[in-house]
Design a protein around this motif. Structure first.
Motif, PDB file in Angstrom:
ATOM      1  N   ARG A 152      -0.358  13.389 -18.080  1.00 23.49           N
ATOM      2  CA  ARG A 152      -1.531  13.762 -17.286  1.00 23.49           C
ATOM      3  C   ARG A 152      -2.800  13.009 -17.674  1.00 23.49           C
ATOM      4  NH1 ARG A 152       1.639  18.244 -18.161  1.00 23.49           N
ATOM      5  NH2 ARG A 152       2.189  19.446 -16.298  1.00 23.49           N
ATOM      6  N   SER A 153      -2.724  12.127 -18.651  1.00 24.40           N
ATOM      7  CA  SER A 153      -3.885  11.356 -19.063  1.00 24.40           C
ATOM      8  C   SER A 153      -3.446   9.974 -19.499  1.00 24.40           C
ATOM      9  CB  SER A 153      -4.633  12.052 -20.210  1.00 24.40           C
ATOM     10  OG  SER A 153      -5.610  11.190 -20.769  1.00 24.40           O
ATOM     11  N   ALA A 154      -3.824   8.949 -18.730  1.00 25.94           N
ATOM     12  CA  ALA A 154      -3.442   7.584 -19.061  1.00 25.94           C
ATOM     13  C   ALA A 154      -4.077   7.137 -20.377  1.00 25.94           C
ATOM     14  CB  ALA A 154      -3.847   6.647 -17.929  1.00 25.94           C
ATOM     15  N   SER A 155      -5.321   7.553 -20.626  1.00 22.72           N
ATOM     16  CA  SER A 155      -5.992   7.119 -21.856  1.00 22.72           C
ATOM     17  C   SER A 155      -5.339   7.737 -23.085  1.00 22.72           C
ATOM     18  CB  SER A 155      -7.478   7.488 -21.806  1.00 22.72           C
ATOM     19  OG  SER A 155      -7.660   8.889 -21.705  1.00 22.72           O
ATOM     20  N   ILE A 156      -4.924   9.002 -22.990  1.00 21.62           N
ATOM     21  CA  ILE A 156      -4.248   9.638 -24.121  1.00 21.62           C
ATOM     22  C   ILE A 156      -2.871   9.018 -24.332  1.00 21.62           C
ATOM     23  CG2 ILE A 156      -3.197  11.802 -24.915  1.00 21.62           C
ATOM     24  CD1 ILE A 156      -5.637  13.261 -23.859  1.00 21.62           C
ATOM     25  N   ALA A 157      -2.158   8.721 -23.249  1.00 25.57           N
ATOM     26  CA  ALA A 157      -0.851   8.072 -23.383  1.00 25.57           C
ATOM     27  C   ALA A 157      -0.991   6.725 -24.082  1.00 25.57           C
ATOM     28  CB  ALA A 157      -0.196   7.901 -22.013  1.00 25.57           C
ATOM     29  N   ALA A 158      -2.039   5.969 -23.740  1.00 25.18           N
ATOM     30  CA  ALA A 158      -2.257   4.667 -24.381  1.00 25.18           C
ATOM     31  C   ALA A 158      -2.577   4.835 -25.858  1.00 25.18           C
ATOM     32  CB  ALA A 158      -3.388   3.921 -23.670  1.00 25.18           C
ATOM     33  N   ALA A 159      -3.376   5.864 -26.186  1.00 30.06           N
ATOM     34  CA  ALA A 159      -3.694   6.127 -27.593  1.00 30.06           C
ATOM     35  C   ALA A 159      -2.440   6.527 -28.362  1.00 30.06           C
ATOM     36  CB  ALA A 159      -4.758   7.220 -27.693  1.00 30.06           C
ATOM     37  N   GLN A 160      -1.569   7.310 -27.734  1.00 26.33           N
ATOM     38  CA  GLN A 160      -0.315   7.696 -28.377  1.00 26.33           C
ATOM     39  C   GLN A 160       0.577   6.476 -28.587  1.00 26.33           C
ATOM     40  OE1 GLN A 160       1.097  10.679 -25.642  1.00 26.33           O
ATOM     41  NE2 GLN A 160      -0.085  12.327 -26.608  1.00 26.33           N
ATOM     42  N   ALA A 161       0.586   5.560 -27.631  1.00 31.20           N
ATOM     43  CA  ALA A 161       1.366   4.335 -27.796  1.00 31.20           C
ATOM     44  C   ALA A 161       0.878   3.545 -29.006  1.00 31.20           C
ATOM     45  CB  ALA A 161       1.280   3.480 -26.531  1.00 31.20           C
ATOM     46  N   ASN A 162      -0.444   3.507 -29.196  1.00 30.70           N
ATOM     47  CA  ASN A 162      -0.986   2.837 -30.383  1.00 30.70           C
ATOM     48  C   ASN A 162      -0.542   3.536 -31.665  1.00 30.70           C
ATOM     49  OD1 ASN A 162      -2.716   0.469 -29.869  1.00 30.70           O
ATOM     50  ND2 ASN A 162      -3.792   1.858 -28.492  1.00 30.70           N
ATOM     51  N   GLU A 163      -0.516   4.860 -31.651  1.00 30.89           N
ATOM     52  CA  GLU A 163      -0.039   5.607 -32.825  1.00 30.89           C
ATOM     53  C   GLU A 163       1.413   5.265 -33.119  1.00 30.89           C
ATOM     54  OE1 GLU A 163      -1.025   9.777 -33.411  1.00 30.89           O
ATOM     55  OE2 GLU A 163      -2.317   9.680 -31.647  1.00 30.89           O
ATOM     56  N   LEU A 164       2.207   5.093 -32.065  1.00 27.83           N
ATOM     57  CA  LEU A 164       3.620   4.733 -32.251  1.00 27.83           C
ATOM     58  C   LEU A 164       3.742   3.384 -32.949  1.00 27.83           C
ATOM     59  CD1 LEU A 164       6.395   6.031 -31.285  1.00 27.83           C
ATOM     60  CD2 LEU A 164       6.360   4.263 -29.512  1.00 27.83           C
ATOM     61  N   LEU A 165       2.887   2.449 -32.554  1.00 33.61           N
ATOM     62  CA  LEU A 165       2.978   1.099 -33.097  1.00 33.61           C
ATOM     63  C   LEU A 165       2.537   1.015 -34.555  1.00 33.61           C
ATOM     64  CD1 LEU A 165       1.731  -1.095 -30.118  1.00 33.61           C
ATOM     65  CD2 LEU A 165       4.077  -0.544 -30.774  1.00 33.61           C
ATOM     66  N   ILE A 166       1.685   1.945 -34.990  1.00 34.16           N
ATOM     67  CA  ILE A 166       1.283   1.940 -36.400  1.00 34.16           C
ATOM     68  C   ILE A 166       2.057   2.981 -37.198  1.00 34.16           C
ATOM     69  CG2 ILE A 166      -1.021   1.074 -35.864  1.00 34.16           C
ATOM     70  CD1 ILE A 166      -2.096   3.910 -36.248  1.00 34.16           C
ATOM     71  N   GLY A 167       3.053   3.587 -36.558  1.00 30.09           N
ATOM     72  CA  GLY A 167       3.900   4.577 -37.212  1.00 30.09           C
ATOM     73  C   GLY A 167       5.317   4.066 -37.374  1.00 30.09           C
ATOM     74  N   PRO A 168       6.266   4.623 -36.623  1.00 32.61           N
ATOM     75  CA  PRO A 168       7.677   4.274 -36.845  1.00 32.61           C
ATOM     76  C   PRO A 168       8.033   2.842 -36.485  1.00 32.61           C
ATOM     77  CG  PRO A 168       7.437   5.649 -34.892  1.00 32.61           C
ATOM     78  CD  PRO A 168       6.114   5.663 -35.586  1.00 32.61           C
ATOM     79  N   VAL A 169       7.214   2.173 -35.674  1.00 32.94           N
ATOM     80  CA  VAL A 169       7.518   0.784 -35.326  1.00 32.94           C
ATOM     81  C   VAL A 169       7.249  -0.161 -36.498  1.00 32.94           C
ATOM     82  CG1 VAL A 169       6.831  -1.119 -33.792  1.00 32.94           C
ATOM     83  CG2 VAL A 169       7.185   1.155 -32.848  1.00 32.94           C
ATOM     84  N   VAL A 170       6.480   0.303 -37.489  1.00 36.32           N
ATOM     85  CA  VAL A 170       6.175  -0.553 -38.645  1.00 36.32           C
ATOM     86  C   VAL A 170       7.394  -0.599 -39.560  1.00 36.32           C
ATOM     87  CG1 VAL A 170       4.658  -0.919 -40.620  1.00 36.32           C
ATOM     88  CG2 VAL A 170       3.733   0.005 -38.488  1.00 36.32           C
ATOM     89  N   THR A 171       8.207  -1.602 -39.402  1.00 39.24           N
ATOM     90  CA  THR A 171       9.421  -1.790 -40.183  1.00 39.24           C
ATOM     91  C   THR A 171       9.907  -3.212 -39.983  1.00 39.24           C
ATOM     92  OG1 THR A 171      11.729  -1.082 -40.472  1.00 39.24           O
ATOM     93  CG2 THR A 171      10.826  -0.914 -38.262  1.00 39.24           C
ATOM     94  N   ASN A 172      10.674  -3.711 -40.934  1.00 40.32           N
ATOM     95  CA  ASN A 172      11.298  -5.022 -40.790  1.00 40.32           C
ATOM     96  C   ASN A 172      12.605  -4.952 -40.016  1.00 40.32           C
ATOM     97  OD1 ASN A 172       9.281  -6.419 -42.224  1.00 40.32           O
ATOM     98  ND2 ASN A 172      10.239  -5.893 -44.186  1.00 40.32           N
ATOM     99  N   LEU A 173      13.041  -3.727 -39.700  1.00 38.77           N
ATOM    100  CA  LEU A 173      14.279  -3.559 -38.955  1.00 38.77           C
ATOM    101  C   LEU A 173      14.086  -3.963 -37.498  1.00 38.77           C
ATOM    102  CD1 LEU A 173      15.407  -0.036 -40.224  1.00 38.77           C
ATOM    103  CD2 LEU A 173      16.269  -2.261 -40.984  1.00 38.77           C
ATOM    104  N   ALA A 174      15.194  -4.280 -36.848  1.00 40.29           N
ATOM    105  CA  ALA A 174      15.163  -4.404 -35.397  1.00 40.29           C
ATOM    106  C   ALA A 174      14.819  -3.038 -34.804  1.00 40.29           C
ATOM    107  CB  ALA A 174      16.517  -4.881 -34.875  1.00 40.29           C
ATOM    108  N   ILE A 175      14.173  -3.030 -33.634  1.00 42.06           N
ATOM    109  CA  ILE A 175      13.629  -1.811 -33.054  1.00 42.06           C
ATOM    110  C   ILE A 175      14.154  -1.598 -31.643  1.00 42.06           C
ATOM    111  CG2 ILE A 175      11.506  -0.778 -32.118  1.00 42.06           C
ATOM    112  CD1 ILE A 175      11.490  -0.449 -34.995  1.00 42.06           C
ATOM    113  N   VAL A 176      14.449  -0.325 -31.320  1.00 37.85           N
ATOM    114  CA  VAL A 176      14.646   0.103 -29.938  1.00 37.85           C
ATOM    115  C   VAL A 176      13.707   1.286 -29.706  1.00 37.85           C
ATOM    116  CG1 VAL A 176      16.208   1.087 -28.238  1.00 37.85           C
ATOM    117  CG2 VAL A 176      17.062  -0.620 -29.851  1.00 37.85           C
TER     118      VAL A 176
END
Length: 357
Positions: free
Chosen positions: A251-275
């Motif tokens: 229901r909020s594009a700006s909040i969804a974008a902020a959550q996407a940024n949180e994802l990128l500085i959270g579990p995406v931070v790894t040397n592993l391949a990612i899905v």
């Protein structure tokens, strides 16, 4: 539990405001990091390399929004406690009318047809009713989406274990029908459990909730829509990949974008391949904020619309990869109606088959 109409042929959801589904076709390219999406139907064999992939591990991931059957609109639109209580009863009636058990069986059949290694599920709900006594009160009954899906899988002879579940929005409110209604939303990751440890193992389960959240003022108080992510590391024939399941704010594009940024500085931070496999509530044909955030880090293949009879008009259920190579991919959920003519969800699903590089 969405806010736009997707399948205009959906008999039981046509009166609801439900968020559209994804329908895309993969256009091959040379990118090593890819958004993996639909082409044609294939039989997925998740741990076996094809002749052309002799030196690669091949596995598959499905993303599927199970759909609660209501968007909470009858309660969110209420202007006083009485209309709110009536809205709560209406929500429950919508959920029952959506026939969760039959729809879950439809998703189980999709899993049987594609046999993904990992199933990333969103909008997996627990619905409970209690007698209203001023406190929680005696239990009446419940609808458990995850339980009915796992039962349906077992009835088909399929072996999938629950690797991880993250509980998100959890609310309870009185209805004017004499009961208290509780709804708990979750994301869950299922993994094939019929493969030996020499072929497939699961480790490092992690969950998290976003700090950027949307709140609603209702006649009975403020409701905060808690959302988050779950991740596991799978090792398939010696290659380890992190699979992340998420459901971003609708229901909020700006909040969804902020959550996407949180994802990128959270579990995406790894040397592993990612899905990353989930309902992003963002993508071509709709708001693109969160989509753009993730796509900037995980580059995309080109893609275009695929002409299904259900006339999908946007893409929000996506699979991104990093450090993997797309092999094949399919779309599910647009024509596999249940026996009584229901779509398994108000979303389509994607199954992507990928290979280590």
């Amino acid at each position: 539990m969405k806010i736009n109409c997707w399948f205009n042929q959906n008999r039981f959801l046509s009166h609801l405001a439900l968020l559209p589904r994804l329908a895309i076709r993969l256009v091959k390219s040379q990118f090593a990091c890819a958004l993996v999406l639909v082409s044609g139907v294939v039989l997925i064999t998740p741990s076996m390399a094809t002749a052309e992939d002799t030196h690669n591990t091949v596995f598959s991931v499905m993303t599927r929004n199970m759909d609660l059957g209501s968007d909470y609109g009858p309660a969110l639109a209420a202007h006083d406690p009485q209309s709110f209580a009536h809205g709560v009863a209406t929500i429950y009636n919508e959920i029952v009318a959506s026939n969760i058990a039959e729809r879950a069986a439809g998703i189980a059949r999709e899993i049987q047809e594609t046999m993904p290694t990992v199933v990333s599920l969103q909008e997996v709900s627990l619905v409970q009713r209690f007698v209203w006594t001023g406190t929680q009160g005696p239990f009446i009954d419940q609808i458990d989406q995850l339980a009915v899906l796992r039962t349906a899988l077992a009835q088909l002879g399929l072996s999938y274990s629950l690797a991880l579940e993250v509980h998100e929005l959890d609310i309870a409110a009185p209805s004017d029908a004499g009961y208290l209604l509780r709804i708990r939303d979750s994301e869950a990751i299922l993994v094939r459990s019929d493969l030996p440890a020499s072929i497939l193992t699961v480790s490092n389960p992690q969950i998290g909730h976003y700090t950027h959240l949307l709140s609603f003022q209702t006649p009975v108080g403020i409701v905060t829509a808690i959302t988050g992510w779950a991740s596991i590391d799978i090792t398939a024939m010696g290659s380890t990949v992190r699979v992340i399941d998420t459901h971003l704010e609708s229901r909020s594009a700006s909040i969804a974008a902020a959550q996407a940024n949180e994802l990128l500085i959270g579990p995406v931070v790894t040397n592993l391949a990612i899905v990353v496999a989930g309902d992003l509530n963002s993508g071509p044909g709709t708001t693109t904020g969160a989509y753009d955030v993730i796509a900037a880090t995980l580059p995309l293949h080109g893609e275009d619309f695929f002409p299904y009879e259900t006339s999908p008009d946007r893409r929000i259920d996506l699979i991104f990869t990093r450090g993997l190579r797309p092999v094949t991919d399919i779309l599910v959920g647009t024509d596999d109606l249940t026996p009584s003519g229901l779509y398994p969800s108000d979303h389509a699903g994607v199954v992507a088959r990928v290979a280590t590089q």
